[in-house]
Scaffold this motif. Sequence first.
Motif, short mmCIF file in Angstrom:
data_model
loop_
_atom_site.label_atom_id
_atom_site.label_comp_id
_atom_site.label_asym_id
_atom_site.label_seq_id
_atom_site.Cartn_x
_atom_site.Cartn_y
_atom_site.Cartn_z
N SER A 162 40.85 -18.97 2.27
CA SER A 162 39.80 -18.71 3.25
C SER A 162 39.62 -17.22 3.53
N ASP A 163 40.62 -16.42 3.17
CA ASP A 163 40.54 -14.97 3.40
C ASP A 163 40.50 -14.23 2.06
N SER A 164 39.87 -14.86 1.08
CA SER A 164 39.81 -14.26 -0.25
C SER A 164 38.36 -14.24 -0.74
N ASP A 165 37.96 -13.11 -1.33
CA ASP A 165 36.60 -13.00 -1.88
C ASP A 165 36.42 -13.82 -3.15
N ILE A 166 37.51 -14.18 -3.80
CA ILE A 166 37.45 -14.96 -5.04
C ILE A 166 38.37 -16.17 -4.90
N ARG A 169 54.87 -17.30 -4.88
CA ARG A 169 55.15 -18.37 -3.92
C ARG A 169 56.59 -18.85 -4.08
N LEU A 170 57.01 -19.12 -5.31
CA LEU A 170 58.36 -19.63 -5.55
C LEU A 170 59.42 -18.60 -5.17
N LEU A 189 53.22 -17.01 2.02
CA LEU A 189 53.37 -18.42 2.35
C LEU A 189 52.55 -18.74 3.58
N ASP A 190 51.73 -19.77 3.48
CA ASP A 190 50.92 -20.17 4.63
C ASP A 190 51.83 -20.77 5.71
N PRO A 191 51.62 -20.38 6.97
CA PRO A 191 52.51 -20.90 8.03
C PRO A 191 52.28 -22.37 8.36
N ALA A 244 52.37 -23.91 1.23
CA ALA A 244 51.36 -23.55 0.23
C ALA A 244 51.14 -22.03 0.25
N PRO A 245 50.60 -21.49 -0.83
CA PRO A 245 50.30 -20.06 -0.84
C PRO A 245 49.02 -19.76 -0.05
#
Length: 547
Positions: free
Chosen positions: A87-91, A289-290, A419-421, A431-432
């Motif tokens: 949601s906070d990415s242009d791509i 992520r890992l 990492l998404d909170p 999730a990333p």
Amino acid sequence: MSNSASARHQAPDDLDALVIGAGPSGVVAARVMAESGYRVRVLEQGDWPNVADYPSTKLERELIQAGPWNPNPNVRRGPSDYPVNDSDSDIHTFMFNGVGGSTVMFGAEWPRMIPSDFRVKSLDGVAGDWPLTYEDLQPYYEMIDEMLGVSGLGGNTAYPPGAAPPQPALPIGRIGRIAARGMNKLGYQWWPGTHAILSQADGSRPACSRWATCVAGCPEGAKSSFDVSMWPAALAAGVQLTTGARVREITVSQQGLATGATWIDRDGAEHHTSAPLVVVCANGVGTPRLLQLSTSSRFPDGLANSSGYVGHNLMMHPTATVLGCYEDDLQSWLGPIGQPIWSMQFAETDTTRGFRRGSKWTIAGIPGPAELIQRIYSLPLSERSGMTGQEFAERFTGRAFEWVAQIEDLPEFDNTVTLDPDLVDSDGIPAPKLRYKMSEESARALDWHIDRLTEVHLESGAVFTHRVDYMPEVGWHLLGTARCGDDPATSVVNGYGQSHDVPNLYIFDGSVFATSSAVNPTSTIAAFALRGAEHLVENAAEQRIPL
């Protein structure tokens, strides 16, 4: 996250190496090690692709690609996918989780990086230099080309001398000839495309029949997705492959060495596989992520992250296109879908243009009417729907193609994978979350190239052109989030993919890229993995492993 005590510890795994991820870098590394006598196991969260599922041969192909075969995992939502907060990415991130990785869906364009790509800091004073050169990687590019059966025309003026591709080039088709006409009028360099696609039959694999549905899965195996081009040899060499295995954590010893990985099967059961070497090949989003999931008292900020660079410098190649429609029948439903011809005319830095570094230009066919209408989505609804849209599609289907400008993306420290909170995958694993903002310099570069590409179309005879200023739905190239370098303070791995912090941990995927180049990355990912795995094997006597 501490090492899990609840994991099912199997009988001694008796492995020499554990590889995480069965995409291009994973299978290359596993094959090299197995053919050198290593006992290797690969964990892959996805499954073997099933050709019968491919939309390629189905009449409703374009509809399937918009849903269950969408390259965006947030849309596809398959059992092997994990969500990505973009949601906070242009791509938007594109990837395929399965044996062969995202090559199952790629267009098989097969360019190499150019020599200056490895020395951006030295030449242009920005970004960083790689700890290796084009000349270091060139023999590995050529070996990978032989292993896959790459097709193309030797002598490309964009590259230093070297071996020609092992197979002849695919036809450039009518769209290639029309595109070349405009390039010739303007005096621009162009070359027939190099593809990881067979132009001649090889063993059980046939030559390309020019379906032009490469990104929907090649129905006959002519495209060298790594499930068909590399995995059979890896299995023959003795590589063990476990699918449906989602890795949750890389485990470490008290001495700070990797000891294996904890993973979850499709039934939700947790396992641990031990190995004296761990190789991570999970792509530029999955790998950071890992590593960030693999925290411990020794590595509280994530494994291999003493530099603080894990997850930073995400690069994704901003891309713009110019659609050109012609009165002539161009047979633009014939493959290859990507890069019948391409150009590196503007790949090098020329600061008089107002930006640094450059772009790769390539053409792509528009095989279906829905794809044609999709390219003009920015027009008012009345100009692309109803009878008007129908007439447009009937007039120009088969008579249109696009010029594509893919911009070299310079690393920005604040473009990140974290990492998404809140968001988790189906196993409850964080999730990333992406933060990616296209730079103002990239935006200037896109504008400049779009103007030039429009001129080329007009010189070729286009009767209608339409520009797409940038495409958010092109996040195939996931690069830079565990960069390589000589300095452990500003990089995660060295030039052979070996972690500075954890000497028996290697990373071979696109996350190691120090800069992005302007070209598609898979040939470089595969060559880097081949070189790194070969070095790993040759220096086995010096390798530190857990006791």
